[in-house]
Design an enzyme around this catalytic site. Structure first.
Site, short mmCIF file in Angstrom:
data_model
loop_
_atom_site.label_atom_id
_atom_site.label_comp_id
_atom_site.label_asym_id
_atom_site.label_seq_id
_atom_site.Cartn_x
_atom_site.Cartn_y
_atom_site.Cartn_z
N ALA A 266 0.88 -1.31 0.02
CA ALA A 266 0.15 0.02 0.19
C ALA A 266 0.88 1.04 -0.01
O ALA A 266 2.20 1.11 0.09
CB ALA A 266 -0.95 -0.14 1.16
N MET A 267 0.30 2.29 -0.10
CA MET A 267 0.95 3.56 -0.13
C MET A 267 0.28 4.59 0.61
O MET A 267 -0.98 4.79 0.38
CB MET A 267 1.30 4.07 -1.55
CG MET A 267 2.04 5.47 -1.70
SD MET A 267 3.49 5.53 -0.92
CE MET A 267 3.70 7.51 -0.46
N GLU A 268 0.96 5.42 1.39
CA GLU A 268 0.05 6.50 2.48
C GLU A 268 -0.05 7.77 2.09
O GLU A 268 0.04 8.63 2.67
CB GLU A 268 1.12 6.57 3.47
CG GLU A 268 2.52 7.12 3.60
CD GLU A 268 3.67 6.15 3.01
OE1 GLU A 268 4.54 6.70 3.38
OE2 GLU A 268 3.28 5.23 2.70
N GLU A 300 -0.86 2.02 7.15
CA GLU A 300 -1.02 3.18 6.31
C GLU A 300 -1.70 4.22 7.13
O GLU A 300 -1.40 5.29 6.84
CB GLU A 300 -1.75 2.85 4.80
CG GLU A 300 -1.07 1.56 4.08
CD GLU A 300 0.33 2.02 3.97
OE1 GLU A 300 0.56 3.09 3.78
OE2 GLU A 300 1.11 1.06 3.97
N GLU A 322 8.68 4.42 8.30
CA GLU A 322 8.24 2.96 8.17
C GLU A 322 8.29 1.99 9.44
O GLU A 322 7.60 1.33 9.71
CB GLU A 322 9.09 2.14 6.81
CG GLU A 322 8.64 3.04 5.72
CD GLU A 322 7.32 3.16 5.11
OE1 GLU A 322 6.57 2.29 5.64
OE2 GLU A 322 7.30 3.96 4.33
#
Length: 848
Positions: A266-268, A300, A322
């Site tokens: 996923a990407m935040e 996320e 992270e």
């Protein structure tokens, strides 16, 4: 691509010139065909008058550049950067340019759904790829407000970080206008566009504000989207984080979008998080995958504070994003979701395994890594930045106390919201709340590399009581650091078929030898487990009696976290060639049927396959693999019908099936002539069987194509690519090599799927020609392909016929690389390290 690099020194110099970026106003036109889109961008910023700098823009064509009302020549753009001469104190820069869609999962990715031929777009900008969509000062410390407008086909939906303010009809298209964002870094801006469908909900956050929630997916996947489960986890995450951080959610909405061909989990993106589509379950998933999705959702969401609200100044503090998100999501799962009983066991099984493996490669680095340029940061999205960092944070929380830790975070967010930080900004707050010397702790844990080993040394008196229990700490050669560890020692005794903890001792371990005084005089238990509860980050070695107990009764340990720690210890011992690989294989077969943590089962079945492929004696490998598959089939038949264990076991059996009898069994499972109660041959399981049969020479390319006609989906394309690559013929391997290495036409996820099957089902003779072809090709691949695509090829196609000759050839290749090929060197060196470890393990297995 090395030509698109940006160094830390350049970023620092530019931040000294560009003193403040106020805003970006960006209009995208997504109606210009399948190759390009146009971007009109206005940037307002302050600078040191009279200086010059550059803005990043990976363009197809630049039509115009206007700086402070003056038209600049377009040859100031070289396709990667645009030079900006003679800046004023206050500047307005207007750039009109065309940019390229990608099929690599970087920049603005374009996907055509094979189910209905609809086009779907999504952006992925971390680390340096917002510059593939609009001109930008591509570095995290030059934050700004971003206002997007997007022209798109009429039937599309467009989503960005902020809510839309209007949607206007324009001939045969629509113009979507969005509210300006708060001050954020460019890498967390987002554009997602296409005929996505959505489910909506809302929550009321800690300050009484209503937050709109959205869950989005492609039309062809929407029937499988379990939106309520996603919204439940989201609400639990909001509740937990706002309470722990004492800081309200910083954005206006929270959309979660499941997008095709996504490279990562996923990407935040602020307020518009993108996820890979594997998290939409069209077939029965394993519980491990269900829990992994929950952890990713919580990870996320944690980024909305760590990374989005407060951002690292430069990528050497990437761990501030992270590691914190990875630790906090597991803590949230353990304390506020239905996964509470399994969360830390799952982390021990998956995260710790990844961290220990990464930390023992020649490329290991401190958690706070030296990041000289973008090439460095791209390869440092690894097990150190994520899993070791999270493990060490768990150790820090145990050391300073969770209440003190959270109080420090509250102060950290209060001081640095919407800004950028360095490591010391956090340490200041931790020292203030805990009263402990956190800087000394940081120097040992965050600023040095390598993993320590803790070994228990036990002495008994004549009555069977412990007269002495000591913990010996050691380090690996080249990483001579001893660290403080806060950990638990658990005493486990066997009673009525269960290994149950009878005593818990929590203590600080420091220096080379630590005496566990509280154990003196206590009756010797069957198992003494160092790092019970998995608070510490260290490899564990059991004493002789405890080791035998673990081997005989691992499945009888009643704590899932303790089992995960023991599994990890025994796998480490095998990887270090201190336990014969065939003994580990027997250990798995004897205990896997009793494992109840889904992720532990998944990890140990994968470790079993890895041991069979690389660690056992080569002369015994094929025969042992057949015996193991037979045993797995027996265990599968004995598994509880409809259980998670049964599903994982039947998939593992299919992956290992090799003999004619075993392949006949797979075939009969697929066609229904053999029925296992509880096993439903749904779409994804059918593909698992097809891949098994293809690797066994039982399924042709034509038959795979026919199966794909019945599953015209993205998932089907990926599964078919793996199956076709698995066919054990020279023609099949040559075709896959051509498609992956020579033409490079496959999309990111189809390429990854093909690579996954390339070495499957092939003997050494069939694959022998590809060793030299690999070394001939990969530097050009690295120089010409994007980071994601080249990384897949370099790591995935490294020759797997490990031998002394291949090791020598690899060393020669590494020695021949030019100085500018640092990230290529690292990736090949990591493959070499794995080969060295495998060859040592094979030698140990032969000696045993």
């Amino acid at each position: 691509m090395p030509g698109m690099n940006l160094t830390r020194a350049e970023a620092t110099e530019r931040a000294n010139v560009v003193t403040h970026v106020d805003s970006y106003t960006i209009t995208l036109d997504l109606t210009q065909g399948e190759r390009i889109f146009s971007t009109h961008t206005t940037i307002t910023f302050d600078a040191v008058a009279g200086t010059s700098t550059f803005i990043d823009a990976i363009t197809d064509t630049v039509r115009s550049i206007n700086l402070n009302g003056v038209e600049l020549p377009v040859d100031l753009a070289d396709g990667v950067r645009i030079q900006l001469p003679e800046l004023a104190e206050k500047n307005t820069l207007i750039i009109d340019a065309d940019f390229l869609y990608t099929n690599t999962g970087e920049g603005l990715h374009r996907f055509v759904d094979p189910a209905d031929q609809e086009v779907y777009l999504y952006s992925q900008f971390e680390v340096p790829d917002s510059r593939r969509v609009y001109p930008v000062f591509e570095q995290p410390d030059l934050k700004a407000s971003f206002t997007f407008s997007v022209k798109a086909p009429e039937h599309w939906t467009v989503i960005s970080n902020q809510p839309e303010t209007s949607v206007q009809k324009q001939a045969d298209s629509m113009l979507w206008n969005f509210k300006p964002t708060p001050r954020i870094s460019s890498y967390i801006t987002a554009i997602i566009a296409g005929p996505y469908e959505k489910v909506t909900s809302s929550l009321v956050n800690a300050e009484g504000r209503t937050i709109a929630l959205g869950a989005f997916a492609r039309k062809s996947l929407m029937p499988y989207l379990d939106a309520e489960e996603i919204f439940t986890l989201t609400r639990q995450g909001f509740e937990f984080y706002e309470k722990m951080f004492n800081t309200p959610y910083p954005f206006e909405k929270y959309d979660q979008l499941f997008v095709p061909e996504f490279n990562a989990g996923a990407m935040e993106n602020a307020g518009a998080v993108t996820f890979l589509e594997n998290y939409i379950f069209r077939s029965k998933p394993t519980e491990a995958l269900v829990e992994r999705r929950a952890i990713t959702i919580l990870h996320e969401l944690a980024h909305m504070w760590f990374g989005d609200l407060v951002t690292m100044k430069w990528w050497n503090d990437l761990w501030l994003n992270e590691s914190f998100a990875e630790f906090m999501c597991t803590l949230a799962a353990a304390e506020n979701t239905r996964f509470s009983s399994q969360a830390w066991a799952t982390f021990a099984a998956s995260g710790k395994t990844w961290a220990y493996r990464q930390d023992q490669l020649s490329s290991t680095h401190p958690i706070v890594a030296p990041i000289r340029d973008l090439n460095d940061v791209q390869v440092n999205f690894d097990g150190i930045t994520y899993a070791k960092g999270a493990s060490v944070l768990r150790q820090l929380v145990a050391w300073v106390g969770q209440e003190n830790f959270m109080s420090a975070l509250t102060q950290y967010f209060a001081k640095h919201s919407w800004g950028n930080t360095v490591l010391d900004d956090l340490l200041v707050e931790l020292e203030a709340t805990s009263g402990r010397d956190v800087r000394s702790w940081s120097a040992l844990w965050l600023e040095t590399a390598g993993v320590n080993t803790l070994t228990s040394e036990v002495e008994e008196d004549e009555n069977g009581n412990i007269s002495s229990l000591k913990i010996r700490q050691s380090y690996a050669e080249g990483y001579e650091t001893l660290r403080p560890h806060r950990l638990v020692v658990g005493f486990y005794s066997l009673s009525e078929g269960k290994l149950t903890r009878t005593k818990r001792i929590e203590l600080d371990v420091n220096g080379e030898l630590t005496d566990v005084a509280e154990a003196s005089g206590v009756e010797r238990p069957d198992l003494i487990l160092l790092n019970d509860e998995d608070l510490a980050y260290a490899k564990i070695r059991l004493d002789e009696r405890s080791l035998q107990t673990a081997i005989d009764h691992l499945g009888d340990i009643d704590s899932p976290t303790a089992r995960s720690v023991v599994w990890g210890s025994l796998w480490d011992t095998t990887r270090d060639a201190q336990m014969p690989a065939h003994q580990f294989v027997e250990l798995v077969l004897n205990n896997i049927g009793a494992e109840t943590n889904s992720t532990s089962m998944r990890v140990q079945l994968l470790n079993l396959e890895h041991a069979l492929s690389f660690y056992v004696s080569r002369s015994q490998a094929q025969e042992l693999r057949i015996r193991v598959a037979d045993r797995l089939w027996d265990i599968t038949q004995a598994a509880q019908p409809y259980s998670d264990q049964q599903l994982q076991l039947v998939r593992a059996f299919a992956r290992l099936a090799k003999s004619d009898q075993q392949l006949d069994c797979v075939q009969s499972l697929m066609n229904g002539s053999t029925v296992l109660e509880g096993i439903v041959v749904d779409t994804d399981l059918r593909w698992s069987f097809i891949q098994s049969l293809a690797a066994g020479g039982r399924y042709s390319a034509e038959e795979i194509a026919q199966a794909l006609e019945q599953d015209r989906t993205s998932n089907g394309q990926q599964a078919a690519a793996t199956a076709e690559a698995s066919i054990p013929t020279a023609e099949a391997k040559a075709k896959m090599w051509h498609d992956i290495v020579e033409t490079g036409e496959l999309s990111n996820i189809v390429q990854r799927s093909a690579i996954a099957g390339f070495f499957t089902g092939a003997d050494e003779q069939l694959m022998e020609p590809y060793a030299e072809r690999y070394f001939d090709a990969i530097e050009q691949v690295w120089r010409s392909r994007s980071h994601e695509i080249s990384q897949q090829i370099i790591g995935g196609l490294f020759p797997q016929n490990y031998s002394a000759q291949l090791l020598e050839r690899t060393e020669q290749y590494l020695a021949s690389l030019p100085e500018d090929a640092g990230s290529l060197y690292r990736q090949v060196a990591e493959c070499r390290d794995s080969m060295v470890r495998a060859l040592k393990a094979q030698e140990a297995d032969v000696r045993s």
